[in-house]
Design an enzyme around this catalytic site. Structure first.
Site, PDB file in Angstrom:
ATOM      1  N   LYS A  85       0.890  -1.198  -0.251  1.00 56.31           N
ATOM      2  CA  LYS A  85      -0.072  -0.230  -0.189  1.00 56.31           C
ATOM      3  C   LYS A  85       0.739   1.266   0.230  1.00 56.31           C
ATOM      4  O   LYS A  85       1.788   1.351   0.707  1.00 56.31           O
ATOM      5  CB  LYS A  85      -1.097  -0.026   1.171  1.00 56.31           C
ATOM      6  CG  LYS A  85      -1.717   1.349   1.230  1.00 56.31           C
ATOM      7  CD  LYS A  85      -2.906   1.042   2.337  1.00 56.31           C
ATOM      8  CE  LYS A  85      -2.379   1.824   3.488  1.00 56.31           C
ATOM      9  NZ  LYS A  85      -3.503   2.127   4.391  1.00 56.31           N
ATOM     10  N   HIS A 155     -13.553  11.218  10.083  1.00 55.57           N
ATOM     11  CA  HIS A 155     -13.828  10.389   8.883  1.00 55.57           C
ATOM     12  C   HIS A 155     -14.216   8.758   9.318  1.00 55.57           C
ATOM     13  O   HIS A 155     -15.199   8.174   8.952  1.00 55.57           O
ATOM     14  CB  HIS A 155     -12.783  10.652   8.277  1.00 55.57           C
ATOM     15  CG  HIS A 155     -12.987   9.590   6.738  1.00 55.57           C
ATOM     16  ND1 HIS A 155     -14.015   9.855   5.894  1.00 55.57           N
ATOM     17  CD2 HIS A 155     -12.267   8.643   6.375  1.00 55.57           C
ATOM     18  CE1 HIS A 155     -13.971   9.040   4.971  1.00 55.57           C
ATOM     19  NE2 HIS A 155     -12.899   8.211   5.163  1.00 55.57           N
ATOM     20  N   GLN A 156     -13.274   8.183  10.051  1.00 55.86           N
ATOM     21  CA  GLN A 156     -13.335   6.807  10.239  1.00 55.86           C
ATOM     22  C   GLN A 156     -14.307   6.345  11.480  1.00 55.86           C
ATOM     23  O   GLN A 156     -14.648   5.134  11.437  1.00 55.86           O
ATOM     24  CB  GLN A 156     -11.893   6.238  10.622  1.00 55.86           C
ATOM     25  CG  GLN A 156     -10.826   6.125   9.422  1.00 55.86           C
ATOM     26  CD  GLN A 156      -9.847   5.134   9.631  1.00 55.86           C
ATOM     27  OE1 GLN A 156      -9.780   4.457  10.653  1.00 55.86           O
ATOM     28  NE2 GLN A 156      -8.706   5.222   8.855  1.00 55.86           N
ATOM     29  N   SER A 217      -6.855  11.699  16.488  1.00 55.54           N
ATOM     30  CA  SER A 217      -5.177  11.723  16.156  1.00 55.54           C
ATOM     31  C   SER A 217      -4.624  12.417  17.465  1.00 55.54           C
ATOM     32  O   SER A 217      -3.746  13.055  17.233  1.00 55.54           O
ATOM     33  CB  SER A 217      -5.196  12.649  15.141  1.00 55.54           C
ATOM     34  OG  SER A 217      -5.953  13.765  15.162  1.00 55.54           O
ATOM     35  N   MET A 237      -7.787   2.572  18.257  1.00 55.08           N
ATOM     36  CA  MET A 237      -7.403   2.581  17.007  1.00 55.08           C
ATOM     37  C   MET A 237      -6.881   3.749  16.276  1.00 55.08           C
ATOM     38  O   MET A 237      -6.358   3.726  14.952  1.00 55.08           O
ATOM     39  CB  MET A 237      -8.764   2.187  16.204  1.00 55.08           C
ATOM     40  CG  MET A 237      -9.617   1.143  16.658  1.00 55.08           C
ATOM     41  SD  MET A 237      -8.643  -0.360  16.710  1.00 55.08           S
ATOM     42  CE  MET A 237      -8.628  -0.694  15.067  1.00 55.08           C
ATOM     43  N   GLY A 238      -6.434   4.809  16.908  1.00 54.08           N
ATOM     44  CA  GLY A 238      -5.890   6.059  16.422  1.00 54.08           C
ATOM     45  C   GLY A 238      -4.519   6.162  16.390  1.00 54.08           C
ATOM     46  O   GLY A 238      -4.021   6.897  15.626  1.00 54.08           O
ATOM     47  N   THR A 239      -3.665   5.321  17.399  1.00 56.95           N
ATOM     48  CA  THR A 239      -2.192   5.694  17.355  1.00 56.95           C
ATOM     49  C   THR A 239      -1.538   4.656  16.710  1.00 56.95           C
ATOM     50  O   THR A 239      -1.620   3.583  16.803  1.00 56.95           O
ATOM     51  CB  THR A 239      -1.979   5.305  19.050  1.00 56.95           C
ATOM     52  OG1 THR A 239      -2.699   6.311  19.993  1.00 56.95           O
ATOM     53  CG2 THR A 239      -0.386   5.552  19.161  1.00 56.95           C
ATOM     54  N   ASP A 240      -1.022   5.285  15.644  1.00 57.44           N
ATOM     55  CA  ASP A 240      -0.189   4.766  14.679  1.00 57.44           C
ATOM     56  C   ASP A 240       1.340   5.332  14.333  1.00 57.44           C
ATOM     57  O   ASP A 240       1.762   5.243  13.166  1.00 57.44           O
ATOM     58  CB  ASP A 240      -0.805   4.540  13.577  1.00 57.44           C
ATOM     59  CG  ASP A 240      -1.242   5.832  12.836  1.00 57.44           C
ATOM     60  OD1 ASP A 240      -1.026   6.993  13.281  1.00 57.44           O
ATOM     61  OD2 ASP A 240      -2.218   5.789  11.855  1.00 57.44           O
ATOM     62  N   LYS A 244       1.889   9.729  19.136  1.00 61.14           N
ATOM     63  CA  LYS A 244       0.657   9.631  19.338  1.00 61.14           C
ATOM     64  C   LYS A 244       0.149   8.868  20.466  1.00 61.14           C
ATOM     65  O   LYS A 244       0.864   8.017  20.960  1.00 61.14           O
ATOM     66  CB  LYS A 244      -0.234   9.135  18.428  1.00 61.14           C
ATOM     67  CG  LYS A 244      -0.349  10.199  17.035  1.00 61.14           C
ATOM     68  CD  LYS A 244      -1.319   9.406  16.049  1.00 61.14           C
ATOM     69  CE  LYS A 244      -1.590  10.316  15.009  1.00 61.14           C
ATOM     70  NZ  LYS A 244      -2.398   9.644  13.822  1.00 61.14           N
TER      71      LYS A 244
END
Length: 339
Positions: A85, A155-156, A217, A237-240, A244
């Site tokens: 990706k 958005h998600q 975020s 699910m936000g920390t990537d 963060k």
């Protein structure tokens, strides 16, 4: 019988000669939540059994348009998915009428190395991220969970909400967002689904929710350990990215922690802070695929707090893109090009 083999996509679907093009619109038309859930559950299982692995991630600030750009790639031997990706985050895209997150998936034939499909990645990124938290709810949340808490309304969030409510018999949804003006998006989905919705503060959310999804975020803890009641399942699910953070490190110390990939969890995921503060070790984090494969019991009591650190891995993107290519070809909705 002859020995000639029909060219196939990496997931075994017979293809025309050439490269299949699967647009964003076709991805939305052919890939539903159940398709994404199955793809993600299968790839997590393959990762845990050693049949799939992610390659090192490349992620760079390009020095133009404040953009972050990178590649996630890997190989799933069980699903026969090979590819990458490519994409990132362009913060000014909203002003252009575009989604800030932009991505495209390329799939290759594991037998020959030939390019086999180019698949739009924006919708699939949202649906695969939602499927990840849904898989964690399916395998880790208490069966009698009744209240879903949503932290974040970007958005998600609507993808997350729709996927989550299919995993348990939730009776109501509560939500908090740093910008409350976005909460009506979640309320509209709840109205459509016939679920009562209430905007609450973060402490109330922690006290009432049986399942919590954080999808922000943030760079600071939004949920504190003392706010969370026994038996809660939390999907972070936000920390990537390094730096963060969405929850108190003490919460990870008190929880049984699961993740998609341990290496990412401790370096760029929610666990990075608890590990840095020596409140958690990598050995205390379990790949959720082990639960799917019945190699780990998952939740062991009604009072246990479980936490899923969803960092997002390239194999998830390859799994849903392979599904999209397969379904698009079956339904004759793919376009074809020659290189």
């Amino acid at each position: 019988m002859g020995t000639h083999m029909t060219p196939t996509l990496s997931n075994g679907i017979a293809a025309k000669q050439g490269i299949a093009i699967v647009s964003e619109a076709v991805c939305e038309a052919v890939v539903g939540r159940a398709d994404a859930f199955s793809a993600i559950e299968n790839v997590f299982a393959a990762m845990a059994s050693g049949d799939a692995y992610n390659f090192p991630v490349v992620r760079e600030a390009i020095g133009h348009a404040n953009a972050l750009y990178g590649f996630k790639s890997g190989f799933d031997r069980a699903g026969m998915a090979l590819g990458l990706k490519s994409g990132g985050y362009w913060p000014d895209n909203t002003s252009r009428g575009l989604t800030n997150h932009q991505s495209t998936v390329m799939l290759f034939d594991p037998d020959t190395g030939q390019a086999k499909a180019i698949v739009g990645g924006n919708y699939l990124t949202a649906v695969r991220t939602a499927a990840s938290s849904a898989v964690s709810i399916a395998h880790l949340a208490r069966p009698d969970a009744k209240v879903l808490g949503m932290v974040g309304a970007g958005h998600q969030s609507t993808f997350q909400l729709r996927a989550a409510v299919e995993q348990r018999q939730f009776e109501r949804v509560i939500a908090w967002n740093p910008h409350p003006e976005y909460l009506p998006k979640l309320e509209a989905v709840c109205n459509e689904l016939g679920l009562p919705f209430e905007a609450v503060d973060r402490q109330q959310l922690g006290a009432q929710a049986d399942v919590i999804i954080t999808i922000t975020s943030a760079f600071e803890p939004l949920l504190m350990r003392d706010w969370i009641k026994p038996g809660t399942h939390i999907a972070c699910m936000g920390t990537d990215t390094k730096g963060k953070q969405e929850v108190d490190p003490e919460l990870l110390a008190a929880a049984t922690v699961f993740t998609d990939e341990v290496a990412q969890s401790i370096s760029i995921g929610e666990a990075q802070h608890a590990v840095a503060e020596s409140k958690l070790t990598a050995e205390q984090i379990t790949p959720i695929g082990q639960v799917i494969n019945a190699a780990h019991p998952g939740r062991t009591s009604d009072d246990e707090i479980t936490l899923f650190d969803g960092t997002g891995v390239g194999l998830q993107d390859l799994a849903v893109a392979s599904t999209a290519a397969k379904l698009a070809i079956e339904k004759d909705q793919a376009s074809w090009i020659q290189l």
